[in-house]
Design a protein around this motif. Structure first.
Motif, PDB file in Angstrom:
ATOM      1  N   GLY A   1       0.809  -1.201   0.000  1.00  0.00           N
ATOM      2  CA  GLY A   1       0.000   0.000   0.000  1.00  0.00           C
ATOM      3  C   GLY A   1       0.846   1.256   0.000  1.00  0.00           C
ATOM      4  N   LYS A   2       0.327   2.280   0.653  1.00  0.00           N
ATOM      5  CA  LYS A   2       0.940   3.603   0.635  1.00  0.00           C
ATOM      6  C   LYS A   2       2.363   3.611   1.176  1.00  0.00           C
ATOM      7  CE  LYS A   2      -1.638   7.072   1.868  1.00  0.00           C
ATOM      8  NZ  LYS A   2      -2.435   8.044   2.664  1.00  0.00           N
ATOM      9  N   PHE A   3       2.666   2.675   2.083  1.00  0.00           N
ATOM     10  CA  PHE A   3       3.973   2.689   2.740  1.00  0.00           C
ATOM     11  C   PHE A   3       4.916   1.614   2.206  1.00  0.00           C
ATOM     12  CE2 PHE A   3       0.744   4.501   5.484  1.00  0.00           C
ATOM     13  CZ  PHE A   3       1.271   5.773   5.660  1.00  0.00           C
ATOM     14  N   GLY A   4       4.614   1.136   0.999  1.00  0.00           N
ATOM     15  CA  GLY A   4       5.480   0.175   0.334  1.00  0.00           C
ATOM     16  C   GLY A   4       4.677  -0.877  -0.394  1.00  0.00           C
ATOM     17  N   GLY A   5       5.020  -1.128  -1.670  1.00  0.00           N
ATOM     18  CA  GLY A   5       4.322  -2.154  -2.420  1.00  0.00           C
ATOM     19  C   GLY A   5       4.442  -1.939  -3.913  1.00  0.00           C
ATOM     20  N   PHE A   6       3.721  -2.751  -4.693  1.00  0.00           N
ATOM     21  CA  PHE A   6       3.707  -2.574  -6.149  1.00  0.00           C
ATOM     22  C   PHE A   6       2.281  -2.695  -6.653  1.00  0.00           C
ATOM     23  CE2 PHE A   6       4.120  -7.254  -5.969  1.00  0.00           C
ATOM     24  CZ  PHE A   6       3.136  -7.638  -6.871  1.00  0.00           C
ATOM     25  N   SER A   7       2.044  -2.108  -7.813  1.00  0.00           N
ATOM     26  CA  SER A   7       0.726  -2.209  -8.437  1.00  0.00           C
ATOM     27  C   SER A   7       0.884  -2.249  -9.947  1.00  0.00           C
ATOM     28  CB  SER A   7      -0.166  -1.029  -8.047  1.00  0.00           C
ATOM     29  OG  SER A   7      -1.457  -1.188  -8.591  1.00  0.00           O
ATOM     30  N   PHE A   8       0.187  -3.185 -10.569  1.00  0.00           N
ATOM     31  CA  PHE A   8       0.096  -3.311 -12.026  1.00  0.00           C
ATOM     32  C   PHE A   8      -1.348  -2.946 -12.362  1.00  0.00           C
ATOM     33  CE2 PHE A   8       0.617  -6.504 -15.790  1.00  0.00           C
ATOM     34  CZ  PHE A   8       0.923  -5.456 -16.649  1.00  0.00           C
ATOM     35  N   TYR A   9      -1.539  -1.854 -13.104  1.00  0.00           N
ATOM     36  CA  TYR A   9      -2.889  -1.308 -13.267  1.00  0.00           C
ATOM     37  C   TYR A   9      -3.028  -0.599 -14.605  1.00  0.00           C
ATOM     38  CZ  TYR A   9      -0.496   3.006 -11.759  1.00  0.00           C
ATOM     39  OH  TYR A   9       0.374   4.072 -11.649  1.00  0.00           O
ATOM     40  N   ILE A  10      -4.239  -0.167 -14.895  1.00  0.00           N
ATOM     41  CA  ILE A  10      -4.524   0.598 -16.104  1.00  0.00           C
ATOM     42  C   ILE A  10      -5.119   1.941 -15.689  1.00  0.00           C
ATOM     43  CG2 ILE A  10      -5.869   0.686 -18.239  1.00  0.00           C
ATOM     44  CD1 ILE A  10      -5.824  -2.361 -18.309  1.00  0.00           C
ATOM     45  N   LYS A  11      -4.592   3.001 -16.266  1.00  0.00           N
ATOM     46  CA  LYS A  11      -5.070   4.347 -15.955  1.00  0.00           C
ATOM     47  C   LYS A  11      -5.291   5.096 -17.264  1.00  0.00           C
ATOM     48  CE  LYS A  11      -3.857   8.402 -13.152  1.00  0.00           C
ATOM     49  NZ  LYS A  11      -2.849   8.972 -12.217  1.00  0.00           N
ATOM     50  N   ALA A  12      -6.522   5.547 -17.467  1.00  0.00           N
ATOM     51  CA  ALA A  12      -6.902   6.217 -18.728  1.00  0.00           C
ATOM     52  C   ALA A  12      -6.538   5.349 -19.935  1.00  0.00           C
ATOM     53  CB  ALA A  12      -6.240   7.591 -18.820  1.00  0.00           C
ATOM     54  N   GLY A  13      -6.705   4.028 -19.742  1.00  0.00           N
ATOM     55  CA  GLY A  13      -6.476   3.092 -20.833  1.00  0.00           C
ATOM     56  C   GLY A  13      -5.044   2.633 -20.984  1.00  0.00           C
ATOM     57  N   LYS A  14      -4.083   3.228 -20.242  1.00  0.00           N
ATOM     58  CA  LYS A  14      -2.670   2.892 -20.404  1.00  0.00           C
ATOM     59  C   LYS A  14      -2.187   1.954 -19.291  1.00  0.00           C
ATOM     60  CE  LYS A  14      -1.612   7.362 -22.526  1.00  0.00           C
ATOM     61  NZ  LYS A  14      -0.794   8.596 -22.429  1.00  0.00           N
ATOM     62  N   PRO A  15      -1.595   0.809 -19.639  1.00  0.00           N
ATOM     63  CA  PRO A  15      -1.021  -0.072 -18.619  1.00  0.00           C
ATOM     64  C   PRO A  15       0.170   0.608 -17.927  1.00  0.00           C
ATOM     65  CG  PRO A  15      -1.341  -1.238 -20.699  1.00  0.00           C
ATOM     66  CD  PRO A  15      -1.528   0.211 -20.989  1.00  0.00           C
ATOM     67  N   ILE A  16       0.239   0.453 -16.622  1.00  0.00           N
ATOM     68  CA  ILE A  16       1.313   1.072 -15.827  1.00  0.00           C
ATOM     69  C   ILE A  16       1.725   0.096 -14.726  1.00  0.00           C
ATOM     70  CG2 ILE A  16       1.998   3.050 -14.399  1.00  0.00           C
ATOM     71  CD1 ILE A  16      -0.299   4.631 -15.646  1.00  0.00           C
ATOM     72  N   PHE A  17       3.003   0.071 -14.449  1.00  0.00           N
ATOM     73  CA  PHE A  17       3.504  -0.645 -13.268  1.00  0.00           C
ATOM     74  C   PHE A  17       4.182   0.376 -12.370  1.00  0.00           C
ATOM     75  CE2 PHE A  17       6.503  -2.865 -10.607  1.00  0.00           C
ATOM     76  CZ  PHE A  17       5.811  -4.013 -10.226  1.00  0.00           C
ATOM     77  N   THR A  18       3.751   0.415 -11.085  1.00  0.00           N
ATOM     78  CA  THR A  18       4.355   1.320 -10.113  1.00  0.00           C
ATOM     79  C   THR A  18       4.959   0.520  -8.973  1.00  0.00           C
ATOM     80  OG1 THR A  18       2.874   3.183 -10.571  1.00  0.00           O
ATOM     81  CG2 THR A  18       3.906   3.137  -8.401  1.00  0.00           C
ATOM     82  N   TYR A  19       6.214   0.821  -8.676  1.00  0.00           N
ATOM     83  CA  TYR A  19       6.871   0.223  -7.502  1.00  0.00           C
ATOM     84  C   TYR A  19       7.061   1.335  -6.477  1.00  0.00           C
ATOM     85  CZ  TYR A  19       9.664  -2.981  -4.738  1.00  0.00           C
ATOM     86  OH  TYR A  19      10.103  -3.812  -3.727  1.00  0.00           O
ATOM     87  N   ASN A  20       6.391   1.186  -5.330  1.00  0.00           N
ATOM     88  CA  ASN A  20       6.440   2.176  -4.254  1.00  0.00           C
ATOM     89  C   ASN A  20       7.455   1.695  -3.215  1.00  0.00           C
ATOM     90  OD1 ASN A  20       6.038   3.736  -1.970  1.00  0.00           O
ATOM     91  ND2 ASN A  20       3.812   3.523  -1.941  1.00  0.00           N
ATOM     92  N   PHE A  21       8.597   2.358  -3.153  1.00  0.00           N
ATOM     93  CA  PHE A  21       9.651   1.941  -2.228  1.00  0.00           C
ATOM     94  C   PHE A  21       9.455   2.655  -0.893  1.00  0.00           C
ATOM     95  CE2 PHE A  21      13.914   2.389  -0.327  1.00  0.00           C
ATOM     96  CZ  PHE A  21      14.294   1.057  -0.264  1.00  0.00           C
ATOM     97  N   LEU A  22       8.774   1.948   0.041  1.00  0.00           N
ATOM     98  CA  LEU A  22       8.624   2.385   1.429  1.00  0.00           C
ATOM     99  C   LEU A  22       8.001   3.771   1.590  1.00  0.00           C
ATOM    100  CD1 LEU A  22      12.038   1.013   2.691  1.00  0.00           C
ATOM    101  CD2 LEU A  22       9.788   0.224   3.427  1.00  0.00           C
ATOM    102  N   GLY A  23       7.209   4.180   0.608  1.00  0.00           N
ATOM    103  CA  GLY A  23       6.600   5.493   0.688  1.00  0.00           C
ATOM    104  C   GLY A  23       7.586   6.626   0.534  1.00  0.00           C
ATOM    105  N   LEU A  24       8.834   6.273   0.205  1.00  0.00           N
ATOM    106  CA  LEU A  24       9.890   7.275   0.083  1.00  0.00           C
ATOM    107  C   LEU A  24      10.160   7.652  -1.371  1.00  0.00           C
ATOM    108  CD1 LEU A  24      12.427   5.705   2.632  1.00  0.00           C
ATOM    109  CD2 LEU A  24      10.784   7.548   3.064  1.00  0.00           C
ATOM    110  N   GLN A  25       9.958   6.692  -2.288  1.00  0.00           N
ATOM    111  CA  GLN A  25      10.265   6.924  -3.692  1.00  0.00           C
ATOM    112  C   GLN A  25       9.429   5.978  -4.543  1.00  0.00           C
ATOM    113  OE1 GLN A  25      14.430   6.480  -4.513  1.00  0.00           O
ATOM    114  NE2 GLN A  25      14.282   7.164  -6.646  1.00  0.00           N
ATOM    115  N   SER A  26       8.917   6.486  -5.659  1.00  0.00           N
ATOM    116  CA  SER A  26       8.118   5.660  -6.565  1.00  0.00           C
ATOM    117  C   SER A  26       8.796   5.546  -7.920  1.00  0.00           C
ATOM    118  CB  SER A  26       6.719   6.251  -6.756  1.00  0.00           C
ATOM    119  OG  SER A  26       5.903   5.974  -5.640  1.00  0.00           O
ATOM    120  N   PHE A  27       8.708   4.354  -8.506  1.00  0.00           N
ATOM    121  CA  PHE A  27       9.229   4.095  -9.848  1.00  0.00           C
ATOM    122  C   PHE A  27       8.055   3.688 -10.732  1.00  0.00           C
ATOM    123  CE2 PHE A  27      12.445   3.035  -6.700  1.00  0.00           C
ATOM    124  CZ  PHE A  27      13.556   3.758  -7.148  1.00  0.00           C
ATOM    125  N   ASN A  28       7.894   4.363 -11.848  1.00  0.00           N
ATOM    126  CA  ASN A  28       6.760   4.118 -12.737  1.00  0.00           C
ATOM    127  C   ASN A  28       7.229   3.695 -14.122  1.00  0.00           C
ATOM    128  OD1 ASN A  28       4.486   5.114 -10.982  1.00  0.00           O
ATOM    129  ND2 ASN A  28       5.746   6.966 -11.044  1.00  0.00           N
TER     130      ASN A  28
END
Length: 784
Positions: free
Chosen positions: A666-693
């Motif tokens: 979740g918000k304090f660390g995790g990953f999500s594979f999702y679709i936003k406005a039709g575009k596939p996206i993978f987000t890696y949330n590193f401990l709520g400190l930094q996000s990689f998209n």
């Protein structure tokens, strides 16, 4: 037609009258109950030879009822609150409800727990030592050894089940943490869930902690969505649920007693409290933990909570002197404690609402209200500086004071997942030296307790100083309710109860204590109590992952706790024979209660394979999930950490589709594979400190697609980075670097979901996290 309608009406009238007829005929056979064998056996069914029921007399209906006059039982258990925290026991946290109940009841100043949450809870709920319950530690560190398997034996039946089968209504609210993590899934078994362990009703969370602003809640065994309320707080929610349940139960069956287990997630990390409660303590901890500790001892003496000759036990050398801290350290640390104090007072306020509801129902006089102020000592798991995000600690990431100061104004709010510094834990355990996890020091095991029962306790505001233990709660309840601990349950002989009833002390302040022998052990910290003498060894501090020395080389100390309340004066050198006697007794008790062999490993025990603990995933490298699978704990979701992996999803979408395909954390660390406005996206949330998209530049066209995210791990150790690649229908759609990953854990309460993201969101989805297309299946494959 009119005749038919009349017939129907009369039939319905008859049906409505039927329960009343049955009730009129119902007859209790309490005097013939054999309550030592459960379930209580019903009488043999009568055989009739009469053809026409109008010519025969029905027998009285048989039903199990509680013993006449049995009181309601409410057990309140606070989490991670030390002996010296609450105002009733001399601490700096204002807890007026606890004070009121203590002033109208009795307070115990030598009550003990096990030094850790799961073991204390299983001991409380059964009346047996934690190793007897196979709960040497928390369920997440269970091993294959007897005493540590995490699976309650059949020879021990929980108190809730005993009361339920003896005519009580039973309910649990809040934290449970007694279910083995590999059993927290749809596959079960459900035997060790609350509603299969004696509770008719459960509303709360199953794991060790939860986000108070956005918890993962179960109602029974059904996962619930967190209420979408900007003012939501779990402690308030669980209180509302408990009050509603009691009112409903009493409205329907006012003559039926109830047992309520009310176990708050507070004040365990994350320390989450309404801002108005945090603000009450602004500036009240600027003097620092050393002075707070000393001030607490003085108040304890004035209240009679500790003897006048009690001293502050020597503070561990690892804890810094407050006066030597920098201005920024003092500012941040004070804020941490303001938040914790607000958390504690808010919890007491909610417990006050619970008790007020009991008064409003007119049943307070015959309700035994047991208020236990902590399942162990205050927690030092925030280590020396505390943390903005507790999961940084578990993933080996150090937060600086400057990192934390960025969150100063929002500390304790929804955007933080905080824990305070270990110095405050020591202060909250005053006058003792150590903290949670240290079972060999009273700072880890001594907790305040108040018992309020107007009908059964004459004393008001009195202190009870008999040595008591969490295993004593169940036998106390059994004696109060006149229900025996069962000798047999479902045909299985039960172990003899191991706790000692405290009823003897209720109205006899100087009564000689009856619980005279008790062992303590947690991760190698161990001690032996006998008739006031206390032998112990400090094997590992609660803020450290490593033991001080080996089990074989531990140094034992000896204290006369009758004369030395805080364990300040080691008299081992003067009493070598007494020390030897208690060391020998410890080994005897340890053998008897399945303490041996002692496993002092900490982080290693979180590895299921290493300690031969059940692991639902086992050696599997590929799992296929489908829409609707959610709330999957770490133990029941494939592990993608420290390795390469591929996620393949088959979807059917409309234009501009949105929503989560699969996520973990979740918000304090995790990953999500999702679709936003039709575009596939993978987000890696590193401990709520930094996000990689990593995102696709093109939106999906309406229709069916195969979307793949492939991660190639750099290797070379734990928590390293790698390269992520997106493909759509076999064509590369995006690529990017993820510089670092979490090697240990994302969260214990933000879980893995398919087709949604319950709990706190991994990232901002720009709308609902629920997938609005059709999700056929998601396959995750790891590559070793």
């Amino acid at each position: 037609m009119k005749k038919l309608k009349t017939t129907v009406v009369l039939s319905l009238i008859g049906f409505c009258l039927f329960p009343a007829v049955i009730a009129a005929q119902e007859q209790s056979s309490e005097s013939t109950y054999d309550r030592t064998s459960l379930p209580i056996r019903e009488p043999e069914r009568q055989i009739y030879t009469e053809l026409d029921a109008r010519n025969a007399k029905a027998p009285a209906r048989w039903a199990v009822t509680a013993p006449k006059g049995a009181p309601n039982i409410v057990v309140v258990l606070i989490d991670d609150m030390g002996f010296g925290a609450s105002s009733r026991f001399g601490g700096p946290i204002n807890m007026p409800v606890l004070e009121k109940l203590g002033n109208d009841g009795i307070s115990y100043n030598r009550f003990h727990t096990t030094a850790l949450c799961s073991p204390t809870r299983t001991a409380l709920l059964t009346g047996y030592n934690h190793h007897s319950n196979n709960a040497s530690s928390i369920m997440e560190t269970a091993t294959a050894f007897p005493g540590a398997t995490g699976v309650r034996p059949q020879t021990i039946t929980p108190m809730a089940e005993v009361l339920r089968q003896n005519g009580f209504s039973t309910a649990a609210f809040g934290k449970y943490h007694e279910t083995p993590p590999w059993e927290i899934s749809i596959s079960g078994p459900l035997d060790r869930w609350p509603t299969h362990s004696g509770f008719d009703k459960f509303y709360g969370f199953i794991g060790g902690e939860t986000n108070q602003w956005s918890p993962i809640i179960y109602d029974g065994t059904t996962l619930m969505e967190t209420p979408k309320d900007p003012n939501y707080h779990f402690t308030t929610d669980m209180t509302n649920q408990a009050i509603n349940w009691m009112r409903f139960q009493q409205a329907l069956t006012p003559d039926k007693p109830f047992f309520v287990y009310f176990a708050t997630g507070a004040a365990h990390a994350p320390h989450h409290a309404p801002k108005e409660y945090i603000d009450k303590y602004k500036g009240k901890f600027d003097q620092g933990w050393d002075k707070v500790r000393a001030e607490t001892l003085e108040r304890q003496k004035k209240l009679g909570i500790v003897p006048q000759n009690a001293q502050l036990a020597p503070k561990p050398q690892d804890i810094k002197e407050w006066e030597k801290l920098s201005a920024d350290e003092k500012k941040m640390f004070a804020r941490q404690m303001e938040t914790y104090a607000g958390f504690g007072e808010h919890t007491d306020h909610e417990i006050g609402r619970l008790y007020a509801a009991i008064e409003d129902l007119g049943i307070a006089d015959n309700t035994v209200f047991i208020y236990i102020v902590g399942d162990n000592g205050a927690s030092a798991e925030g280590t020396m500086n505390g943390v903005f995000n507790e999961y940084t600690y578990f993933n080996g990431v150090t937060e600086t004071i400057q990192d934390m100061l960025k969150h100063y104004d929002e500390w304790g709010g929804p955007n933080t997942y905080p824990h305070y510094a270990a110095g405050w834990a020591v202060a909250m355990d005053a006058p003792f030296a150590y903290t949670k996890q240290v079972a060999s020091d009273f700072g880890g095991t001594r907790n305040g307790m108040v018992i309020h029962w107007p009908k059964g306790i004459k004393g008001k505001g009195e202190i009870r100083s008999q040595f008591t233990h969490v295993t004593d709660i169940a036998p106390t309840v059994y004696e109060i309710t006149k229900i025996p601990a069962p000798k047999s349950v479902n045909g299985i002989k039960q172990d003899p109860i191991e706790g000692t009833s405290m009823v003897y002390s209720f109205n006899d302040s100087p009564a000689k204590e009856k619980h005279t022998v008790q062992y303590f052990e947690m991760f190698g910290n161990r001690a032996m109590y006998k008739d006031g003498w206390y032998a112990r060894t400090i094997h590992r501090a609660g803020w450290s992952n490593k033991p001080i020395r080996s089990l074989q080389d531990d140094i034992w100390e000896l204290y006369n706790s009758n004369e030395d309340f805080s364990l300040s004066n080691n008299v081992a050198a003067k009493n070598p024979e007494k020390l030897k006697e208690l060391q020998t007794l410890f080994m005897s008790e340890a053998e008897k209660y399945h303490v041996l062999p002692i496993d002092d490993r900490l982080l290693e025990r979180t590895n299921a394979k290493l300690v031969n603990r059940p692991d639902l995933m086992g050696e599997r490298t590929s799992v296929t999930y489908g829409e609707g699978m959610k709330g999957m704990q770490t133990d029941v979701f494939i592990n993608t950490k420290n390795t390469s992996y591929t996620i393949t999803a088959k979807v059917d979408v409309a234009a501009n589709s949105n929503g989560v395909i699969v996520c973990q954390g979740g918000k304090f660390g995790g990953f999500s594979f999702y679709i936003k406005a039709g575009k596939p996206i993978f987000t890696y949330n590193f401990l709520g400190l930094q996000s990689f998209n990593i995102a696709s530049a093109q939106a999906l066209k309406p229709g069916k697609h195969t979307i793949v995210y492939d991660f190639k791990y750099d290797g070379g150790g734990l928590g390293k980075g790698g390269t992520g690649t997106l493909t759509v229908d076999g064509t590369k759609a995006g690529e990017g670097r993820i510089d670092k990953t979490e090697f240990a854990i994302f969260s214990v309460d933000d879980l893995a979901d398919v087709g949604t993201d319950d709990g706190t969101p991994v990232t901002n989805y720009g709308g609902s996290a629920h997938f609005n297309g059709k999700l056929d299946k998601v396959t995750i494959e790891t590559k070793k």
